[in-house]
Design a protein around this motif. Structure first.
Motif, PDB file in Angstrom:
ATOM      1  N   PHE A   6       0.725  -1.235  -0.004  1.00 44.10           N
ATOM      2  CA  PHE A   6       0.091   0.104   0.172  1.00 44.10           C
ATOM      3  C   PHE A   6       0.906   1.291  -0.064  1.00 44.10           C
ATOM      4  CE2 PHE A   6      -1.913   3.420   2.644  1.00 44.10           C
ATOM      5  CZ  PHE A   6      -2.849   3.616   1.532  1.00 44.10           C
ATOM      6  N   TYR A   7       1.969   1.401   0.752  1.00 43.97           N
ATOM      7  CA  TYR A   7       2.630   2.408   0.808  1.00 43.97           C
ATOM      8  C   TYR A   7       3.431   2.442  -0.272  1.00 43.97           C
ATOM      9  CZ  TYR A   7       1.322   3.240   5.643  1.00 43.97           C
ATOM     10  OH  TYR A   7       0.478   3.618   7.040  1.00 43.97           O
ATOM     11  N   LEU A   8       3.923   1.620  -0.924  1.00 47.71           N
ATOM     12  CA  LEU A   8       4.665   1.574  -2.189  1.00 47.71           C
ATOM     13  C   LEU A   8       3.739   2.416  -3.420  1.00 47.71           C
ATOM     14  CD1 LEU A   8       7.326   0.994  -3.667  1.00 47.71           C
ATOM     15  CD2 LEU A   8       6.232  -1.140  -4.524  1.00 47.71           C
ATOM     16  N   ALA A  10       1.225   4.076  -2.691  1.00 47.27           N
ATOM     17  CA  ALA A  10       0.879   5.571  -2.417  1.00 47.27           C
ATOM     18  C   ALA A  10       1.974   6.528  -2.789  1.00 47.27           C
ATOM     19  CB  ALA A  10       0.704   5.560  -1.150  1.00 47.27           C
ATOM     20  N   LEU A  11       3.389   5.906  -2.600  1.00 49.77           N
ATOM     21  CA  LEU A  11       4.320   6.949  -2.897  1.00 49.77           C
ATOM     22  C   LEU A  11       4.580   6.839  -4.438  1.00 49.77           C
ATOM     23  CD1 LEU A  11       7.207   5.377  -0.417  1.00 49.77           C
ATOM     24  CD2 LEU A  11       6.135   7.729  -0.583  1.00 49.77           C
ATOM     25  N   ILE A  12       4.313   5.975  -5.306  1.00 52.25           N
ATOM     26  CA  ILE A  12       4.291   5.782  -6.751  1.00 52.25           C
ATOM     27  C   ILE A  12       3.131   6.925  -7.130  1.00 52.25           C
ATOM     28  CG2 ILE A  12       3.968   4.736  -8.789  1.00 52.25           C
ATOM     29  CD1 ILE A  12       5.236   2.268  -7.372  1.00 52.25           C
ATOM     30  N   LEU A  13       1.963   6.952  -6.487  1.00 55.12           N
ATOM     31  CA  LEU A  13       0.946   7.802  -6.874  1.00 55.12           C
ATOM     32  C   LEU A  13       1.152   9.264  -6.491  1.00 55.12           C
ATOM     33  CD1 LEU A  13      -1.969   8.220  -7.698  1.00 55.12           C
ATOM     34  CD2 LEU A  13      -2.749   7.615  -5.499  1.00 55.12           C
ATOM     35  N   ILE A  14       1.822   9.485  -5.490  1.00 59.21           N
ATOM     36  CA  ILE A  14       2.103  10.777  -5.198  1.00 59.21           C
ATOM     37  C   ILE A  14       3.358  11.314  -6.088  1.00 59.21           C
ATOM     38  CG2 ILE A  14       3.273  12.232  -3.334  1.00 59.21           C
ATOM     39  CD1 ILE A  14       2.000  10.536  -1.293  1.00 59.21           C
ATOM     40  N   PHE A  15       4.225  10.458  -6.520  1.00 58.55           N
ATOM     41  CA  PHE A  15       5.325  11.088  -7.474  1.00 58.55           C
ATOM     42  C   PHE A  15       4.535  11.059  -8.827  1.00 58.55           C
ATOM     43  CE2 PHE A  15       8.155   9.033 -10.940  1.00 58.55           C
ATOM     44  CZ  PHE A  15       9.102  10.012 -10.596  1.00 58.55           C
ATOM     45  N   ALA A  16       3.862  10.490  -9.309  1.00 60.40           N
ATOM     46  CA  ALA A  16       3.300  10.449 -10.653  1.00 60.40           C
ATOM     47  C   ALA A  16       2.240  11.716 -10.531  1.00 60.40           C
ATOM     48  CB  ALA A  16       2.526   9.070 -11.068  1.00 60.40           C
ATOM     49  N   ALA A  17       1.546  11.851  -9.714  1.00 62.98           N
ATOM     50  CA  ALA A  17       0.832  13.159  -9.565  1.00 62.98           C
ATOM     51  C   ALA A  17       1.632  14.465  -9.609  1.00 62.98           C
ATOM     52  CB  ALA A  17      -0.384  13.227  -8.493  1.00 62.98           C
ATOM     53  N   SER A  18       2.415  14.368  -8.772  1.00 64.66           N
ATOM     54  CA  SER A  18       3.425  15.359  -8.776  1.00 64.66           C
ATOM     55  C   SER A  18       4.176  15.845 -10.223  1.00 64.66           C
ATOM     56  CB  SER A  18       4.313  15.484  -7.751  1.00 64.66           C
ATOM     57  OG  SER A  18       5.211  14.741  -7.830  1.00 64.66           O
ATOM     58  N   ARG A  19       4.548  14.670 -10.793  1.00 66.78           N
ATOM     59  CA  ARG A  19       5.249  14.777 -12.015  1.00 66.78           C
ATOM     60  C   ARG A  19       4.085  15.158 -13.110  1.00 66.78           C
ATOM     61  NH1 ARG A  19       9.770  16.374 -12.926  1.00 66.78           N
ATOM     62  NH2 ARG A  19      10.280  15.040 -14.800  1.00 66.78           N
ATOM     63  N   LEU A  46      -6.163  -3.610  -3.958  1.00 61.98           N
ATOM     64  CA  LEU A  46      -5.944  -3.792  -2.275  1.00 61.98           C
ATOM     65  C   LEU A  46      -6.942  -3.972  -1.522  1.00 61.98           C
ATOM     66  CD1 LEU A  46      -2.177  -2.580  -2.046  1.00 61.98           C
ATOM     67  CD2 LEU A  46      -2.727  -4.934  -2.345  1.00 61.98           C
ATOM     68  N   LEU A  47      -7.842  -2.828  -1.605  1.00 62.57           N
ATOM     69  CA  LEU A  47      -9.009  -2.779  -0.773  1.00 62.57           C
ATOM     70  C   LEU A  47     -10.178  -3.557  -1.061  1.00 62.57           C
ATOM     71  CD1 LEU A  47      -8.658   1.206  -0.126  1.00 62.57           C
ATOM     72  CD2 LEU A  47      -8.012  -0.468   1.453  1.00 62.57           C
ATOM     73  N   GLU A 103       3.804  -2.853  -9.991  1.00 61.98           N
ATOM     74  CA  GLU A 103       2.646  -2.814  -9.464  1.00 61.98           C
ATOM     75  C   GLU A 103       1.620  -3.950  -9.619  1.00 61.98           C
ATOM     76  OE1 GLU A 103       0.973   1.072 -10.529  1.00 61.98           O
ATOM     77  OE2 GLU A 103       2.203   2.216  -9.111  1.00 61.98           O
ATOM     78  N   MET A 104       1.430  -4.381 -11.065  1.00 60.13           N
ATOM     79  CA  MET A 104       0.477  -5.424 -11.077  1.00 60.13           C
ATOM     80  C   MET A 104       0.926  -6.606 -10.599  1.00 60.13           C
ATOM     81  SD  MET A 104      -0.241  -4.397 -15.231  1.00 60.13           S
ATOM     82  CE  MET A 104      -1.063  -6.018 -15.656  1.00 60.13           C
ATOM     83  N   ILE A 105       2.166  -6.965 -10.537  1.00 60.25           N
ATOM     84  CA  ILE A 105       2.959  -8.190  -9.860  1.00 60.25           C
ATOM     85  C   ILE A 105       2.464  -8.079  -8.152  1.00 60.25           C
ATOM     86  CG2 ILE A 105       4.824  -9.397  -9.048  1.00 60.25           C
ATOM     87  CD1 ILE A 105       5.966  -8.652 -12.047  1.00 60.25           C
ATOM     88  N   LEU A 106       2.711  -6.958  -7.910  1.00 59.70           N
ATOM     89  CA  LEU A 106       2.727  -6.648  -6.260  1.00 59.70           C
ATOM     90  C   LEU A 106       1.018  -6.589  -5.885  1.00 59.70           C
ATOM     91  CD1 LEU A 106       5.230  -3.784  -5.265  1.00 59.70           C
ATOM     92  CD2 LEU A 106       5.142  -6.314  -4.761  1.00 59.70           C
TER      93      LEU A 106
END
Length: 194
Positions: A6-8, A10-19, A46-47, A103-106
């Motif tokens: 989940f945190y991974l 979330a971090l990727i989502l925040i990074f992508a949104a900022s980019r 995941l939810l 992401e898909m594998i995780l």
């Protein structure tokens, strides 16, 4: 493992949104937006909100991103320097592609380990979403629909610029034409052959 995943995401989502909002190239912004959509869909998987995840992928990645790219092409942005070297964009595309694959594998690994929430056990996912969406959140849902309609009209208005080189027929002027406006009779002396 679930918290780490989940945190991974979330971090990727925040990074992508900022980019999406900081990158200068509109094509790169669109690629990072696709990565943000995939990260959000992974978090929803995941939810155990499968319906929302699939709808996000199908609607936003499948339709909205096509609309964004269409608008980018119709705005006639000077992308000639962007097309000069395909190899220059390969690292960004490969980075986004590898992140989506990881992401898909995780998600597939973490999805089977996470127990579904007990709250949604009584109703199917889609029915519970529909009940909440059309009862408790009906006004925000309608406001979001109106905002999307305005955005669609704005996208169409941006592409409907008048062309300076285009020539149009005006039927109302063609109907009002008189013979005197188009034809002029000129009297000329005839030549004699002598």
């Amino acid at each position: 493992m679930i918290k780490f995943t989940f945190y991974l995401f979330a971090l990727i989502l925040i990074f992508a949104a900022s980019r999406v909002i900081t990158v200068r190239n509109p094509i790169h912004a669109a690629l990072f937006l696709v990565l943000a959509f995939f990260s959000s869909a992974a978090i929803w998987l995941l939810l155990h909100a499968e319906f929302l995840a699939i709808v996000l992928i199908l609607v936003y990645v499948g339709a909205v991103m096509v609309l964004f790219l269409f608008v980018l092409m119709m705005l006639d942005i000077n992308v000639a320097p962007l097309r000069e070297g395909f190899v220059r964009y390969l690292p960004v595309a490969a980075f986004v592609g590898v992140l989506i694959l990881v992401e898909m594998i995780l998600v597939l690994v973490g999805w089977h380990q996470a127990p579904p929430p007990e709250v949604a056990a009584a109703l199917p996912n889609t029915k519970a979403l529909g009940l909440v969406l059309y009862t408790d959140y009906v006004y925000p849902f309608e406001i979001a629909a109106a905002i999307l309609l305005v955005a669609m009209i704005a996208a169409i208005a941006l592409t409907m610029r008048p062309h300076t080189r285009a020539k149009y027929q005006k039927p109302e002027e063609q109907v009002r034409v008189r013979r005197e406006d188009r034809v002029r009779l000129v009297k000329m002396p005839s030549e004699s052959k002598e």
